[in-house]
Design a protein around this motif. Structure first.
Motif, PDB file in Angstrom:
ATOM      1  N   ILE A  25       0.851  -1.192   0.000  1.00  0.00           N
ATOM      2  CA  ILE A  25       0.000   0.000   0.000  1.00  0.00           C
ATOM      3  C   ILE A  25       0.888   1.244   0.000  1.00  0.00           C
ATOM      4  N   ILE A  78       0.571   9.266  -0.649  1.00  0.00           N
ATOM      5  CA  ILE A  78      -0.256   9.587  -1.798  1.00  0.00           C
ATOM      6  C   ILE A  78      -0.366  11.103  -1.864  1.00  0.00           C
ATOM      7  N   ARG A  95      -7.213   4.222   1.088  1.00  0.00           N
ATOM      8  CA  ARG A  95      -5.899   3.690   1.480  1.00  0.00           C
ATOM      9  C   ARG A  95      -5.872   3.386   2.974  1.00  0.00           C
ATOM     10  N   HIS A 120      -5.367  -0.368   5.238  1.00  0.00           N
ATOM     11  CA  HIS A 120      -4.537  -0.686   6.414  1.00  0.00           C
ATOM     12  C   HIS A 120      -5.378  -1.407   7.468  1.00  0.00           C
ATOM     13  N   CYS A 165      -4.190  -0.247  -3.839  1.00  0.00           N
ATOM     14  CA  CYS A 165      -4.512   1.181  -3.941  1.00  0.00           C
ATOM     15  C   CYS A 165      -3.638   1.871  -4.997  1.00  0.00           C
ATOM     16  N   TYR A 215      -3.456   4.252  -7.132  1.00  0.00           N
ATOM     17  CA  TYR A 215      -4.093   5.509  -7.517  1.00  0.00           C
ATOM     18  C   TYR A 215      -3.492   6.093  -8.794  1.00  0.00           C
TER      19      TYR A 215
END
Length: 380
Positions: free
Chosen positions: A25, A29, A56, A60, A213, A215
């Motif tokens: 992850i 970001i 995100r 977790h 994730c 993105y």
């Protein structure tokens, strides 16, 4: 890239896999980047970006729940087909994808309204034949209950029922009270995964971008590979990260190309020299031509992998390396069954060195070794 290998299949527990996924992850970001046009109808760019960060953060929590409670939902098979045989993970990512993609955001923006879950529903093909759903309805209940543990709230369905009859489902309302913006992030991520992800092989239907994730699929601007590499390296010790980044910059400066192959269970940063190629090469082509690379797998963790083919040209240099590295190089690489009559351990991928603190003591030797291999390749 993974190919068929004959050998014993070993799997890690679901909690160990969750720890592995958690490292994938993105640690950072950005709060500002331009979104592709397809996402602009969901909400404001600011809300979509904030929604991705909320998603995100959910991942977790999702991984933490798998670590603590995953064993209640997933049992290792006695004879798994592969090291990546974790059907519960695939079912739950299919569900997340269905929720995000096949939904309508409420006017208030704090609920997703759903009338179908295609991954769990039978379909009729062009010939009028009924096709079984991708996932059995029995798994839907488990997945919904697990997502509820992670903070999702589902209205219109009884999670306490022994069996959910999905054909009778008229509507499903989904909310995430702890961070309502997550719903916009999930919707955007699902669209990115279905409409923008480049498939790696035929029938590549596992929505693993939703577990990592990713993105970057949403950005207008291309992402520099070094930023992807930094995210890949972030769980490692700082000095190991620096070594890896220095090797990357040095070899890019020598004219090599870094191609990436990234999925949940297979990550490669492959360095190859392709400037003399007479045709356009895919990531797979470049991977097959690699001289060395960074890799991550559930079996071996983080590694530096070298496909040394010119060692006979610089024996005098190798003799000055630390003994542990000399022994690795002398053993070489190749098919485990042919070289040492041992079960397949993917020795054909190259000479594998753990990418951890142990590599620091031989870092100078590794730099010299890689330089020699690359320089001989450039002389062709």
């Amino acid at each position: 890239m993974s190919t068929h290998h004959d050998g014993p299949v070993t799997q890690q527990s679901i909690s160990e896999i969750a720890k592995y996924i958690k490292n994938l992850i993105p640690a950072n970001i950005p709060e500002t980047y331009e979104l592709k046009p397809v996402f602009k109808n969901i909400a404001s760019q600011k809300d979509v970006r904030r929604g991705v960060i909320a998603y995100r953060d959910f991942l977790h929590l999702f991984c933490d729940r798998l670590i603590s409670d995953g064993h209640l939902y997933f049992k290792l098979k006695k004879n798994p087909k592969s090291a990546t045989d974790y059907p519960f993970l695939y079912c739950i990512t299919d569900l997340l994808s269905d929720i995000g993609y096949h939904s309508k955001l409420s006017e208030s923006g704090d609920r997703l309204l759903i009338t179908k879950l295609p991954s769990f529903t039978a379909t009729i093909d062009e010939k009028g034949n009924k096709k079984k759903p991708k996932n059995p309805a029995s798994k839907l209940t488990e997945c919904l209950r697990f997502l509820a543990l992670c903070g999702f709230v589902f209205t219109g369905i009884d999670l306490e029922a022994k069996r959910i009859n999905i054909s009778e489902l008229k509507f499903l309302e989904v909310s995430y009270p702890n961070a309502p913006l997550l719903l916009k992030g999930l919707k955007a991520m699902s669209i990115a995964d279905i409409e923008l992800r480049v498939k790696r092989y035929m029938n590549d239907n596992n929505r693993d971008n939703l577990l990592r994730c990713d993105y970057r699929l949403m950005k207008v601007e291309d992402t520099d590979v070094i930023d992807v590499l930094k995210d890949f390296l972030h769980p490692l010790p700082e000095k190991v990260q620096k070594l890896a980044l220095d090797l990357h910059r040095h070899h890019i400066g020598m004219g090599m190309t870094c191609s990436t192959i990234i999925s949940t269970f297979e990550i490669h940063f492959a360095y190859s020299y392709i400037k003399n190629s007479k045709r356009d090469l895919s990531s797979r082509d470049m991977y097959q031509r690699r001289t060395w690379g960074f890799a991550l797998s559930t079996r071996y963790g983080y590694c530096l992998v070298v496909r040394a083919k010119k060692t006979d040209k610089y024996v005098d240099v190798i003799e000055k390396f630390q003994l542990s590295l000399q022994e690795k190089i002398a053993k070489g690489y190749g098919c485990d069954r042919k070289l040492s009559n041992e079960p397949c351990q993917k020795g054909c991928e190259g000479i594998r060195l753990p990418l951890d603190d142990s590599i620091l003591s031989i870092s100078k030797d590794i730099e010299t070794w890689l330089d020699k291999e690359v320089l001989y390749k450039l002389r062709k």
